[in-house]
Motif scaffolding. Structure first.
Motif, PDB file in Angstrom:
ATOM      1  N   LEU A 163      39.873  64.648 -58.482  1.00  0.00           N
ATOM      2  CA  LEU A 163      39.516  64.054 -57.198  1.00  0.00           C
ATOM      3  C   LEU A 163      40.496  62.942 -56.830  1.00  0.00           C
ATOM      4  N   LYS A 164      40.906  62.137 -57.811  1.00  0.00           N
ATOM      5  CA  LYS A 164      41.909  61.089 -57.563  1.00  0.00           C
ATOM      6  C   LYS A 164      43.233  61.698 -57.119  1.00  0.00           C
ATOM      7  N   VAL A 165      43.632  62.771 -57.758  1.00  0.00           N
ATOM      8  CA  VAL A 165      44.878  63.456 -57.391  1.00  0.00           C
ATOM      9  C   VAL A 165      44.763  63.994 -55.962  1.00  0.00           C
ATOM     10  N   ALA A 166      43.645  64.625 -55.650  1.00  0.00           N
ATOM     11  CA  ALA A 166      43.444  65.182 -54.309  1.00  0.00           C
ATOM     12  C   ALA A 166      43.461  64.079 -53.247  1.00  0.00           C
ATOM     13  N   LYS A 167      42.857  62.939 -53.549  1.00  0.00           N
ATOM     14  CA  LYS A 167      42.873  61.805 -52.610  1.00  0.00           C
ATOM     15  C   LYS A 167      44.301  61.328 -52.373  1.00  0.00           C
ATOM     16  N   ILE A 169      47.103  63.051 -52.686  1.00  0.00           N
ATOM     17  CA  ILE A 169      47.822  64.055 -51.906  1.00  0.00           C
ATOM     18  C   ILE A 169      47.403  63.976 -50.445  1.00  0.00           C
ATOM     19  N   ASP A 170      46.118  63.873 -50.190  1.00  0.00           N
ATOM     20  CA  ASP A 170      45.610  63.789 -48.815  1.00  0.00           C
ATOM     21  C   ASP A 170      46.115  62.523 -48.125  1.00  0.00           C
ATOM     22  N   GLY A 171      46.164  61.428 -48.848  1.00  0.00           N
ATOM     23  CA  GLY A 171      46.626  60.162 -48.279  1.00  0.00           C
ATOM     24  C   GLY A 171      48.098  60.179 -47.913  1.00  0.00           C
ATOM     25  N   GLN A 172      48.876  61.051 -48.548  1.00  0.00           N
ATOM     26  CA  GLN A 172      50.305  61.136 -48.245  1.00  0.00           C
ATOM     27  C   GLN A 172      50.567  61.766 -46.882  1.00  0.00           C
ATOM     28  N   ASP A 173      49.554  62.379 -46.305  1.00  0.00           N
ATOM     29  CA  ASP A 173      49.707  62.970 -44.978  1.00  0.00           C
ATOM     30  C   ASP A 173      49.529  61.948 -43.861  1.00  0.00           C
ATOM     31  N   GLN A 174      49.148  60.734 -44.205  1.00  0.00           N
ATOM     32  CA  GLN A 174      48.938  59.671 -43.225  1.00  0.00           C
ATOM     33  C   GLN A 174      50.176  58.787 -43.151  1.00  0.00           C
ATOM     34  N   PRO A 175      50.459  58.230 -41.971  1.00  0.00           N
ATOM     35  CA  PRO A 175      51.574  57.278 -41.908  1.00  0.00           C
ATOM     36  C   PRO A 175      51.213  56.017 -42.687  1.00  0.00           C
ATOM     37  N   PRO A 176      52.203  55.289 -43.199  1.00  0.00           N
ATOM     38  CA  PRO A 176      51.890  54.078 -43.949  1.00  0.00           C
ATOM     39  C   PRO A 176      51.206  53.055 -43.053  1.00  0.00           C
ATOM     40  N   GLU A 177      50.302  52.310 -43.647  1.00  0.00           N
ATOM     41  CA  GLU A 177      49.596  51.269 -42.900  1.00  0.00           C
ATOM     42  C   GLU A 177      50.553  50.127 -42.603  1.00  0.00           C
ATOM     43  N   GLU A 178      50.564  49.690 -41.372  1.00  0.00           N
ATOM     44  CA  GLU A 178      51.422  48.588 -40.981  1.00  0.00           C
ATOM     45  C   GLU A 178      50.575  47.354 -40.723  1.00  0.00           C
TER      46      GLU A 178
END
Length: 189
Positions: A163-167, A169-178
């Protein structure tokens, strides 16, 4: 995008435990019924664990006719498919609110809401999320199928790691928080 289904996840979970696979929740087999009973809980736990891209929705809620008794001017029913609130108000403009049961109380007459919805179609999930769900379903079924608490605990541990790995991977699809310019960040540079 995955080719998974609720049946394939539960069937693969049973196979991980050494049981025969299932083709339907309605079939006349020992573990079809228990799988269909346990799966919604596991699925919703996985969905609530992270703001998954495949399970995020945005809506603007209209208020109910009846206002709360005090403190807030409006109340809103949460959507019927709601599982978890991600954001109330628009980005960088959060609203003060209170959740009570399946209602949100606020001081605005239109409520922007980002939430996790009950996405029951694993075919829209990432493969890593499906794998985590399979292992967690196997953990939930482990004692029933094998009577082994150590296998159940081992699968739970493996499922949490997946589940941590999946999170991630999923988070890498978002732009970095500014972070906006503030006195604190400006002082550092």
């Amino acid at each position: 995008m995955s080719t998974a289904s609720e049946i394939s996840i539960c069937s693969n979970a049973l196979q991980r435990l050494g049981a025969d696979p299932i083709a339907s929740f309605q079939e006349n087999s020992r573990f079809a019924g228990p799988s269909s009973n346990i799966w919604p809980t596991v699925r919703n736990m996985v969905l609530r664990a992270h703001p998954w891209n495949c399970a995020t929705k945005r809506v603007i809620l209209a208020p109910l006719a009846e206002a709360p008794a005090f403190d807030y001017g409006y109340q809103f029913n949460l959507p019927t498919d709601w599982l978890k609130t991600v954001q109330v108000g628009k980005r960088n403009c959060p609203l003060t609110y209170q959740q009570e049961g399946r209602r949100i109380l606020a001081r605005t007459n239109a409520l922007p809401l980002v939430y996790i919805w009950e996405n029951t179609n694993p075919g829209t999930w990432d493969d890593s999320m499906v794998e985590a769900a399979e292992i967690l379903q196997a953990a939930a079924m482990a004692y029933l199928v094998t009577a082994s608490t150590s296998l159940r605990d081992s699968l739970n541990q493996e499922g949490q790691f997946k589940l941590k790995v999946a999170k991630a991977i999923d988070g890498q699809d978002q732009p970095p928080e500014e972070f906006g310019d503030s006195a604190l960040t400006m002082a550092r540079f």
